[in-house]
Design a protein around this motif. Sequence first.
Motif, PDB file in Angstrom:
ATOM      1  N   LEU A  71     -29.763  30.699  47.644  1.00 35.25           N
ATOM      2  CA  LEU A  71     -28.856  30.798  48.787  1.00 35.25           C
ATOM      3  C   LEU A  71     -27.540  30.087  48.484  1.00 35.25           C
ATOM      4  O   LEU A  71     -26.460  30.591  48.817  1.00 35.25           O
ATOM      5  CB  LEU A  71     -29.511  30.199  50.030  1.00 35.25           C
ATOM      6  N   LEU A  72     -27.602  28.916  47.844  1.00 34.39           N
ATOM      7  CA  LEU A  72     -26.375  28.196  47.496  1.00 34.39           C
ATOM      8  C   LEU A  72     -25.514  29.034  46.553  1.00 34.39           C
ATOM      9  O   LEU A  72     -24.288  29.112  46.721  1.00 34.39           O
ATOM     10  CB  LEU A  72     -26.713  26.849  46.862  1.00 34.39           C
ATOM     11  N   ASP A  73     -26.138  29.677  45.581  1.00 33.11           N
ATOM     12  CA  ASP A  73     -25.384  30.539  44.665  1.00 33.11           C
ATOM     13  C   ASP A  73     -24.711  31.677  45.426  1.00 33.11           C
ATOM     14  O   ASP A  73     -23.556  32.038  45.157  1.00 33.11           O
ATOM     15  CB  ASP A  73     -26.315  31.104  43.592  1.00 33.11           C
ATOM     16  N   GLU A  74     -25.434  32.253  46.393  1.00 31.99           N
ATOM     17  CA  GLU A  74     -24.871  33.335  47.201  1.00 31.99           C
ATOM     18  C   GLU A  74     -23.699  32.838  48.030  1.00 31.99           C
ATOM     19  O   GLU A  74     -22.652  33.509  48.132  1.00 31.99           O
ATOM     20  CB  GLU A  74     -25.956  33.916  48.100  1.00 31.99           C
ATOM     21  N   LEU A  75     -23.854  31.658  48.629  1.00 25.07           N
ATOM     22  CA  LEU A  75     -22.780  31.089  49.436  1.00 25.07           C
ATOM     23  C   LEU A  75     -21.520  30.866  48.598  1.00 25.07           C
ATOM     24  O   LEU A  75     -20.405  31.171  49.039  1.00 25.07           O
ATOM     25  CB  LEU A  75     -23.239  29.762  50.045  1.00 25.07           C
ATOM     26  N   LEU A  76     -21.704  30.335  47.395  1.00 22.19           N
ATOM     27  CA  LEU A  76     -20.557  30.083  46.527  1.00 22.19           C
ATOM     28  C   LEU A  76     -19.871  31.389  46.136  1.00 22.19           C
ATOM     29  O   LEU A  76     -18.637  31.473  46.079  1.00 22.19           O
ATOM     30  CB  LEU A  76     -21.009  29.307  45.286  1.00 22.19           C
ATOM     31  N   VAL A  84     -27.181  18.858  48.751  1.00 17.36           N
ATOM     32  CA  VAL A  84     -27.231  20.148  49.448  1.00 17.36           C
ATOM     33  C   VAL A  84     -28.621  20.762  49.280  1.00 17.36           C
ATOM     34  O   VAL A  84     -29.201  21.314  50.219  1.00 17.36           O
ATOM     35  CB  VAL A  84     -26.143  21.095  48.913  1.00 17.36           C
ATOM     36  N   LEU A  85     -29.174  20.620  48.080  1.00 17.33           N
ATOM     37  CA  LEU A  85     -30.483  21.206  47.783  1.00 17.33           C
ATOM     38  C   LEU A  85     -31.618  20.398  48.400  1.00 17.33           C
ATOM     39  O   LEU A  85     -32.592  20.971  48.908  1.00 17.33           O
ATOM     40  CB  LEU A  85     -30.682  21.287  46.264  1.00 17.33           C
ATOM     41  N   THR A  86     -31.509  19.057  48.387  1.00 18.61           N
ATOM     42  CA  THR A  86     -32.642  18.219  48.792  1.00 18.61           C
ATOM     43  C   THR A  86     -32.585  17.783  50.249  1.00 18.61           C
ATOM     44  O   THR A  86     -33.582  17.887  50.966  1.00 18.61           O
ATOM     45  CB  THR A  86     -32.719  16.977  47.890  1.00 18.61           C
ATOM     46  N   VAL A  87     -31.429  17.307  50.711  1.00 17.92           N
ATOM     47  CA  VAL A  87     -31.309  16.803  52.083  1.00 17.92           C
ATOM     48  C   VAL A  87     -31.080  17.951  53.064  1.00 17.92           C
ATOM     49  O   VAL A  87     -31.724  18.025  54.122  1.00 17.92           O
ATOM     50  CB  VAL A  87     -30.177  15.766  52.184  1.00 17.92           C
ATOM     51  N   TYR A  88     -30.180  18.865  52.717  1.00 18.22           N
ATOM     52  CA  TYR A  88     -29.856  19.964  53.631  1.00 18.22           C
ATOM     53  C   TYR A  88     -30.757  21.174  53.425  1.00 18.22           C
ATOM     54  O   TYR A  88     -30.636  22.163  54.152  1.00 18.22           O
ATOM     55  CB  TYR A  88     -28.380  20.341  53.479  1.00 18.22           C
ATOM     56  N   ARG A  89     -31.643  21.088  52.456  1.00 20.77           N
ATOM     57  CA  ARG A  89     -32.712  22.082  52.256  1.00 20.77           C
ATOM     58  C   ARG A  89     -32.162  23.497  52.047  1.00 20.77           C
ATOM     59  O   ARG A  89     -32.730  24.484  52.540  1.00 20.77           O
ATOM     60  CB  ARG A  89     -33.693  22.064  53.432  1.00 20.77           C
ATOM     61  N   VAL A  90     -31.047  23.601  51.339  1.00 21.33           N
ATOM     62  CA  VAL A  90     -30.480  24.904  51.003  1.00 21.33           C
ATOM     63  C   VAL A  90     -31.090  25.352  49.678  1.00 21.33           C
ATOM     64  O   VAL A  90     -30.876  24.705  48.655  1.00 21.33           O
ATOM     65  CB  VAL A  90     -28.939  24.834  50.888  1.00 21.33           C
ATOM     66  N   PRO A 101     -22.556  15.776  47.343  1.00 20.34           N
ATOM     67  CA  PRO A 101     -22.793  16.441  46.061  1.00 20.34           C
ATOM     68  C   PRO A 101     -23.831  17.549  46.185  1.00 20.34           C
ATOM     69  O   PRO A 101     -24.643  17.575  47.116  1.00 20.34           O
ATOM     70  CB  PRO A 101     -23.295  15.303  45.168  1.00 20.34           C
ATOM     71  N   SER A 102     -23.816  18.466  45.219  1.00 17.39           N
ATOM     72  CA  SER A 102     -24.682  19.641  45.310  1.00 17.39           C
ATOM     73  C   SER A 102     -26.160  19.291  45.292  1.00 17.39           C
ATOM     74  O   SER A 102     -26.974  20.008  45.887  1.00 17.39           O
ATOM     75  CB  SER A 102     -24.354  20.618  44.179  1.00 17.39           C
ATOM     76  N   ASP A 103     -26.547  18.180  44.641  1.00 14.66           N
ATOM     77  CA  ASP A 103     -27.979  17.846  44.643  1.00 14.66           C
ATOM     78  C   ASP A 103     -28.462  17.495  46.047  1.00 14.66           C
ATOM     79  O   ASP A 103     -29.596  17.812  46.429  1.00 14.66           O
ATOM     80  CB  ASP A 103     -28.291  16.718  43.657  1.00 14.66           C
TER      81      ASP A 103
END
Length: 307
Positions: A40-45, A30-36, A26-28
């Motif tokens: 940057l996540l918005d740009e990737l999407l 991505v932000l906390t464990v994978y440190r994105v 899940p996206s949460d």
Amino acid sequence: MTVQTTAQVVERTRWIPDRYRNFEVPSDMVLTVYRVPRPLLDELLELGFPHRDRDGERWFDVFDLENLTNALELNAPNWLLMRALGHTYDRDLGRFDDAYHLQVTARCPDPGHPGDCEFGPGRLLLPAPGEADGLHRTSPGAFVRRVTLPADEYHFDDSLLPLFESAARLTFHLIPTDLAGDLGFATETGLADCRLANRLLLDHARRSAVECRIASGFVMAAPLPLRHMWIELRVGGHWIAADPFFIGTLTRWRIISPRDWPLRRSPRRIYWPVTGAPLPEDMALLTHRGADLRGSARITNWRQAQA
């Protein structure tokens, strides 16, 4: 980090067909464990990074995320593990002891089953024919295996450099298991992990009449050894480890020095091959009531070895 670099990462990620993906992160996370970071996540999407919308949440594939964090050098667990590997290769430069003490432990995979647990060593832990028996049990679910590796360095001669350089031109990319045997994919895209890269190397070596075979086992990365796959080349009647793909990857990532670790240098002092060369994900070190059990491994004498 530039938009162009991010765009290149997304383009490379999309070379993996969607049918090989499992959208389970899940996206949460991505932000906390994978440190994105969120921007940057918005740009990737926006650039088309693979995901699925489900139940009001965005879901991602674990391989995609690990490749992303490696490529952009984010402080995620998998990138930190890669960084830590550099210490293992650096320690080999001044190593004086050729033996590692590998402790393997297991937990019951079926708690509450009738009868007692019966743990035993898997066939990978058993000494090879003619090898000194360096295995002993320390508790019902724990064994210590003495692993002895060559003490001297070895550098392959220049005749093998074309083979090694062909591997170094590949880009490290974690590949789903169902795609890890597709040599055409590696040739077409230039992407490979250790399984696919070394299968391609084996194919190239055979075409060049070089005696070569696949090997797998552990990089003795203290304190936690890493399951890995590489090749061995036959030289003077002996099989000697070579790993130009991963060594080249670590030098490109500036984790190890190309001066200390040229492609022609054998990592045989830190790579322990296990019998049968199983896939890294299939390495079972223990048994429980006769069934294979993966187990966890730890090097217990590493502080002494680096003294």
